[in-house]
Design an enzyme around this catalytic site. Sequence first.
Site, PDB file in Angstrom:
ATOM      1  N   HIS A   1       0.852  -1.196   0.000  1.00  0.00           N
ATOM      2  CA  HIS A   1       0.000   0.000   0.000  1.00  0.00           C
ATOM      3  C   HIS A   1       0.889   1.249   0.000  1.00  0.00           C
ATOM      4  O   HIS A   1       1.953   1.261   0.615  1.00  0.00           O
ATOM      5  CB  HIS A   1      -0.920  -0.011   1.226  1.00  0.00           C
ATOM      6  CG  HIS A   1      -1.967   1.060   1.156  1.00  0.00           C
ATOM      7  ND1 HIS A   1      -1.702   2.364   1.484  1.00  0.00           N
ATOM      8  CD2 HIS A   1      -3.251   1.026   0.746  1.00  0.00           C
ATOM      9  CE1 HIS A   1      -2.805   3.090   1.287  1.00  0.00           C
ATOM     10  NE2 HIS A   1      -3.757   2.298   0.846  1.00  0.00           N
TER      11      HIS A   1
ATOM     12  N   GLU B   1      -3.895   2.231  -7.469  1.00  0.00           N
ATOM     13  CA  GLU B   1      -4.221   3.310  -6.544  1.00  0.00           C
ATOM     14  C   GLU B   1      -3.317   4.513  -6.829  1.00  0.00           C
ATOM     15  O   GLU B   1      -2.196   4.590  -6.300  1.00  0.00           O
ATOM     16  CB  GLU B   1      -4.008   2.843  -5.100  1.00  0.00           C
ATOM     17  CG  GLU B   1      -4.941   1.727  -4.684  1.00  0.00           C
ATOM     18  CD  GLU B   1      -5.301   1.839  -3.208  1.00  0.00           C
ATOM     19  OE1 GLU B   1      -6.494   1.875  -2.910  1.00  0.00           O
ATOM     20  OE2 GLU B   1      -4.395   1.917  -2.370  1.00  0.00           O
TER      21      GLU B   1
END
Length: 265
Positions: free
Chosen positions: A104, A174
């Site tokens: 992430h 993302e």
Amino acid sequence: MQKPSKKSTSKKLIVANWKMNPLKGSEAKKMFLGISKIANNLKNVETVICPPLVYLESLGQLVENRSCVLGAQDAFWEHSGAYTGQVSPDMVFNTKARYVIVGHSERRAMGETDEMVNKKIKSILQFPLIPIVCVGENTRDEDGLYIKDLKIQIRRSLAGLTPFELSRVVIAYEPVWAIGAKAKGVCTPAECREIVQVIQQVAADLSESADHARRITILYGGSVDITNAEGFLENGSVQGLLIGRASLDPKAFTQILKIAEKASK
Ligand code: PGA
């Protein structure tokens, strides 16, 4: 070795990343029960809740079926030993979690490199666990040079995986500039669609098979809410969503699940 966990091919995959929330286990339980009540009845959606690690074990006992399962927000690459503060894929698997978010951007910002992400993916794939690998550019430039960097990030993160291992991976696109309360911009479904093609192209190069690459599940994440979820699912060329802030509000999140249930396949 146990059989690898299978991704459902036709269902939408909606992943909740709770990040470092909520503060109490009792609140996590309430949120999970509220979401799973709706999620367990959806036919076209697989829901994955990724709470902080400390809640995985207790929430695991509340999982009723494959429609609403759990994931971890990270896992280390070693199995056990002197690694203070780390949690291994073995431990995650033993809590009954089925997915693990890896790489992430908030972890990459704390120093996680593509090489570390790659080691984690390989370790996770030794279990019937599915890695959700986050990739995305920090900023965009008008000349499109960011695409070159993005390709390098994807290639390094997925280096050395066999075509079969690659087909088990979920990739979450993302764009860092579109994530979180401090997002600097809004990513459109059309922009997402372009990057999905880039990801498929890199995956096809890596696996030397366009067919394997097409089987990779790709998600979009970055300020998804009830107003834009349908747009990404219908026009973003993705099979699902990775949701941060909106997943902390069970009402908003279950509404997104219902949008996904209705989205065309
Ligand atoms: P956001 O977070 O939905 O709050 O932008 C997404 C993520 O960081 O995964």
